[in-house]
Design a protein around this motif. Structure first.
Motif, PDB file in Angstrom:
ATOM      1  N   LEU A 113      42.704  41.661  36.496  1.00 18.09           N
ATOM      2  CA  LEU A 113      43.483  42.729  37.131  1.00 18.09           C
ATOM      3  C   LEU A 113      42.755  43.276  38.362  1.00 18.09           C
ATOM      4  CD1 LEU A 113      44.875  44.646  34.027  1.00 18.09           C
ATOM      5  CD2 LEU A 113      46.154  43.215  35.644  1.00 18.09           C
ATOM      6  N   GLY A 114      41.427  43.338  38.288  1.00 20.32           N
ATOM      7  CA  GLY A 114      40.636  43.748  39.447  1.00 20.32           C
ATOM      8  C   GLY A 114      40.818  42.777  40.599  1.00 20.32           C
ATOM      9  N   MET A 115      40.848  41.504  40.277  1.00 16.54           N
ATOM     10  CA  MET A 115      41.071  40.481  41.305  1.00 16.54           C
ATOM     11  C   MET A 115      42.443  40.677  41.947  1.00 16.54           C
ATOM     12  SD  MET A 115      40.135  37.799  42.884  1.00 16.54           S
ATOM     13  CE  MET A 115      41.360  37.963  44.141  1.00 16.54           C
ATOM     14  N   ALA A 116      43.448  40.934  41.142  1.00 21.05           N
ATOM     15  CA  ALA A 116      44.803  41.160  41.672  1.00 21.05           C
ATOM     16  C   ALA A 116      44.848  42.434  42.520  1.00 21.05           C
ATOM     17  CB  ALA A 116      45.804  41.252  40.523  1.00 21.05           C
ATOM     18  N   VAL A 174      35.237  37.702  49.273  1.00 25.44           N
ATOM     19  CA  VAL A 174      35.552  38.672  48.218  1.00 25.44           C
ATOM     20  C   VAL A 174      36.493  38.048  47.181  1.00 25.44           C
ATOM     21  CG1 VAL A 174      36.711  40.861  47.705  1.00 25.44           C
ATOM     22  CG2 VAL A 174      35.095  40.721  49.595  1.00 25.44           C
ATOM     23  N   ILE A 175      37.480  37.309  47.641  1.00 25.59           N
ATOM     24  CA  ILE A 175      38.394  36.640  46.702  1.00 25.59           C
ATOM     25  C   ILE A 175      37.619  35.635  45.851  1.00 25.59           C
ATOM     26  CG2 ILE A 175      40.344  35.028  46.552  1.00 25.59           C
ATOM     27  CD1 ILE A 175      41.152  37.938  47.145  1.00 25.59           C
ATOM     28  N   SER A 176      36.700  34.891  46.463  1.00 25.11           N
ATOM     29  CA  SER A 176      35.872  33.939  45.710  1.00 25.11           C
ATOM     30  C   SER A 176      35.030  34.669  44.660  1.00 25.11           C
ATOM     31  CB  SER A 176      34.952  33.158  46.652  1.00 25.11           C
ATOM     32  OG  SER A 176      35.710  32.427  47.577  1.00 25.11           O
ATOM     33  N   LEU A 177      34.432  35.783  45.059  1.00 21.20           N
ATOM     34  CA  LEU A 177      33.648  36.581  44.104  1.00 21.20           C
ATOM     35  C   LEU A 177      34.541  37.120  42.986  1.00 21.20           C
ATOM     36  CD1 LEU A 177      31.348  38.646  46.508  1.00 21.20           C
ATOM     37  CD2 LEU A 177      30.668  36.749  45.009  1.00 21.20           C
ATOM     38  N   GLY A 178      35.758  37.516  43.348  1.00 18.91           N
ATOM     39  CA  GLY A 178      36.688  38.030  42.348  1.00 18.91           C
ATOM     40  C   GLY A 178      37.076  36.987  41.319  1.00 18.91           C
ATOM     41  N   GLY A 184      32.240  47.833  40.652  1.00 20.71           N
ATOM     42  CA  GLY A 184      31.416  48.725  41.466  1.00 20.71           C
ATOM     43  C   GLY A 184      31.743  48.575  42.942  1.00 20.71           C
ATOM     44  N   LEU A 185      31.940  47.331  43.388  1.00 16.16           N
ATOM     45  CA  LEU A 185      32.349  47.070  44.770  1.00 16.16           C
ATOM     46  C   LEU A 185      33.680  47.753  45.066  1.00 16.16           C
ATOM     47  CD1 LEU A 185      32.357  45.554  47.527  1.00 16.16           C
ATOM     48  CD2 LEU A 185      33.342  43.602  46.291  1.00 16.16           C
TER      49      LEU A 185
END
Length: 165
Positions: free
Chosen positions: A9-12, A50-54, A73-74
């Motif tokens: 959900l954080g990624m979305a 950021v998407i890759s990290l997500g 945290g980010l």
């Protein structure tokens, strides 16, 4: 809700945040309000990372809760310090403030609460996640500010050396 579910959900939420920033010209706003020397290519590359990290943090959620806490945290630090505070300080709409308030803050708080409630993390681990998130946000901003310095400019070696002297 599980930490894995919250991670996805954080990624979305971050994807929606990027769309808001792009749609409402975050580049123009950040140049005018934050005085960041950002261009659209910087925006694209940073957000691809950021998407890759997500995606990575969501996949690592079952075995590495710190990854999820760092991404949350980010989100929390980005939302508060890059959007909510500048908006409150200037009164000028910040592209990204809507998703920061409606998605980033609730998602990150829910993630921290779930990590504590399930025993996946302690308060110290959450603080570490916030610190890693802050460093993750600071890294591309530092790169933006450094790239205009003579030492970091690329070109013929002689031209670079002349600029340094």
């Amino acid at each position: 809700m599980t930490l894995s579910t919250l991670a996805w959900l954080g990624m979305a939420a971050y994807a929606a945040h990027i769309l808001e920033e792009y749609t409402f010209d975050w580049r123009g706003w950040s140049q005018a309000t934050l005085k960041l020397p950002v261009e659209w290519n910087d925006f694209y590359v940073t957000n691809a990372i950021v998407i890759s990290l997500g995606i990575a943090q969501a996949m690592l959620a079952p075995t590495l809760p710190l990854a999820v806490l760092s991404f949350s945290g980010l989100m929390f630090i980005n939302g508060v310090f890059m959007h909510i505070v500048p908006f409150a300080r200037t009164g000028r709409f910040s592209p990204g403030v809507i998703t920061s308030v409606l998605l980033f803050l609730p998602q990150s708080i829910a993630t921290f609460h779930t990590a504590l409630a399930t025993g996946a993390a302690s308060y110290a681990t959450i603080l570490l996640g916030l610190a890693i998130g802050g460093l993750t946000l600071a890294f591309p901003i530092s790169m933006l500010l450094l790239k205009s310095k003579p030492f970091f400019r690329q070109g013929p070696v002689t031209a670079t050396m002349e600029r340094l002297s």
